[in-house]
Design an enzyme around this catalytic site. Structure first.
Site, mmCIF file in Angstrom:
data_model
loop_
_atom_site.group_PDB
_atom_site.id
_atom_site.type_symbol
_atom_site.label_atom_id
_atom_site.label_comp_id
_atom_site.label_asym_id
_atom_site.label_seq_id
_atom_site.Cartn_x
_atom_site.Cartn_y
_atom_site.Cartn_z
ATOM 1 N N LYS A 65 10.342 9.271 2.367
ATOM 2 C CA LYS A 65 10.558 9.150 0.926
ATOM 3 C C LYS A 65 10.531 10.500 0.218
ATOM 4 O O LYS A 65 10.421 10.542 -0.998
ATOM 5 C CB LYS A 65 9.478 8.259 0.311
ATOM 6 C CG LYS A 65 9.527 6.812 0.756
ATOM 7 C CD LYS A 65 8.482 6.016 -0.019
ATOM 8 C CE LYS A 65 8.141 4.726 0.689
ATOM 9 N NZ LYS A 65 7.025 4.036 0.060
ATOM 10 N N ARG A 77 0.349 -6.228 -2.512
ATOM 11 C CA ARG A 77 1.593 -5.947 -3.223
ATOM 12 C C ARG A 77 2.326 -7.237 -3.538
ATOM 13 O O ARG A 77 2.308 -8.184 -2.744
ATOM 14 C CB ARG A 77 2.527 -5.061 -2.359
ATOM 15 C CG ARG A 77 1.904 -3.766 -1.886
ATOM 16 C CD ARG A 77 1.651 -2.797 -3.014
ATOM 17 N NE ARG A 77 2.852 -2.404 -3.732
ATOM 18 C CZ ARG A 77 3.661 -1.411 -3.368
ATOM 19 N NH1 ARG A 77 3.387 -0.700 -2.304
ATOM 20 N NH2 ARG A 77 4.723 -1.116 -4.088
ATOM 21 N N PRO A 100 10.904 5.511 -6.008
ATOM 22 C CA PRO A 100 12.076 5.729 -5.150
ATOM 23 C C PRO A 100 11.737 5.545 -3.674
ATOM 24 O O PRO A 100 10.736 6.060 -3.193
ATOM 25 C CB PRO A 100 12.455 7.186 -5.428
ATOM 26 C CG PRO A 100 11.787 7.543 -6.702
ATOM 27 C CD PRO A 100 10.566 6.687 -6.811
ATOM 28 N N GLU A 101 12.566 4.769 -2.992
ATOM 29 C CA GLU A 101 12.420 4.565 -1.552
ATOM 30 C C GLU A 101 13.557 5.309 -0.844
ATOM 31 O O GLU A 101 14.310 6.034 -1.487
ATOM 32 C CB GLU A 101 12.452 3.061 -1.225
ATOM 33 C CG GLU A 101 11.368 2.275 -1.963
ATOM 34 C CD GLU A 101 11.415 0.771 -1.646
ATOM 35 O OE1 GLU A 101 11.833 0.398 -0.549
ATOM 36 O OE2 GLU A 101 11.031 -0.013 -2.531
#
Ligand SMILES: [Zn+2]
Length: 319
Positions: A57, A272, A2-3
């Site tokens: 976050k 990433r 979750p951001e």
């Protein structure tokens, strides 16, 4: 993971559902993701949940003084405090009727004064829960960067321009901006037509401002649509978000760019997976995207998951 928009969605749901409720008692399952489990059991009962805030976050449940007395007390165990909730990769928090059977992986239950329980479930336990006094909270919040929904043109430029790091790394760095992760970094870079591997120092003021606006607009729209449900994100009512339908770059490898029809590419940037349009987002000199065979694609996907996990572990160790 979750951001900002997903955490904001959960925080809004909790505000609707549990604001003003008093915590009666605490029961815990596995506690390896809780800073000081005994502190939860000792200090939460008797406190009222006065506010639910998002910070980057994670969420902060602002708790009254014990029994709501001495609201202005500033020291001692009874003084107002906060409960930090970080959902990690698979954390979910929502109220349930106390009689309802526990879901698998439920590790925290806070019995509320209206007969419901605020339950935290987390299959992988990369989340974090911490009871924080005023002093611990102040310490916790040092070192975070600006909120991307509130950051001014000038402050954003100060944080990006002149930096020798890649823009993707700067966007993900919580000490530069708080709340941005892989999905919204890629989406805003695509919208602003900036390559993820570009150095902050190489961006013009105009590009940087375009990126700030793209990031803000995308985050706002994602909040309206209650976030992106990629793996198992659910909001406080147990509903998935809908912003994943609006992704323009993230997860779209090989699919045509919405602007120019060139197939979207994926490359590893700062460890990433990064999705971008090779035409709309020209790569910096010397940056080569290797062709991805199916085998390589699987490998990079696995490595990406491992890197995300590693950075989670690092976050937990460094606290
Ligand atoms: Zn394009």
């Amino acid at each position: 993971m979750p951001e900002l928009p997903e955490v904001e969605t959960v925080a809004r749901g909790l505000r609707q559902a549990i604001l003003g409720r008093r915590i009666i008692s605490v029961s815990l399952g596995k506690t390896d993701f809780i800073d000081d489990p005994a502190a939860l059991e000792q200090h939460l009962p008797g406190r009222q949940i006065e506010a639910v805030e998002r910070y980057g976050k994670f969420m902060l449940l602002r708790l009254s003084a014990v029994n709501g007395e001495n609201r202005i007390a500033t020291n001692g165990d009874a003084a107002p405090a906060s409960l930090l909730v970080h959902l990690g990769m698979t954390g979910q928090i929502a109220p349930s009727p106390a009689g309802q059977p526990l879901q698998k992986h439920t590790h925290v239950c806070l019995l509320l004064d209206d007969g419901r329980e605020l339950r935290y479930t987390d299959a992988r336990r990369f989340g974090r829960i911490a009871y924080l006094t005023k002093a611990l909270l102040a310490e916790e919040l040092t070192g975070f960067g600006a909120d991307p929904l509130e950051v001014s043109k000038e402050e954003f430029a100060d944080r990006i321009c002149g930096r020798r790091a890649r823009i993707k790394a700067l966007l993900l760095d919580q000490s530069v901006l708080r709340g941005v992760g892989n999905i919204y970094a890629d989406e805003s870079l695509w919208r602003a037509r900036v390559h993820p591997a570009q150095l902050g120092a190489k961006l013009s003021r105009k590009q940087v401002e375009r990126l700030r606006r793209a990031l803000r607009d995308i985050l706002q729209k994602a909040i309206v649509l209650r976030g992106s449900s990629i793996s198992d994100f659910l909001d406080a009512e147990g509903e998935p978000g809908e912003y994943q339908r609006h992704h323009r770059a993230y997860g779209r490898e090989g699919k045509n760019c919405y602007r120019c029809k060139t197939p979207v590419r994926r490359a590893i940037v700062v460890g990433r997976s990064s999705y971008f349009c090779p035409r709309c987002q020209p790569s910096p000199r010397g940056f080569v995207v290797l062709p991805l065979s199916k085998k390589n694609a699987r490998k990079t996907k696995r490595r990406d998951a491992e890197n995300a996990e590693k950075s989670q572990r690092r976050n937990r160790k460094s606290r």
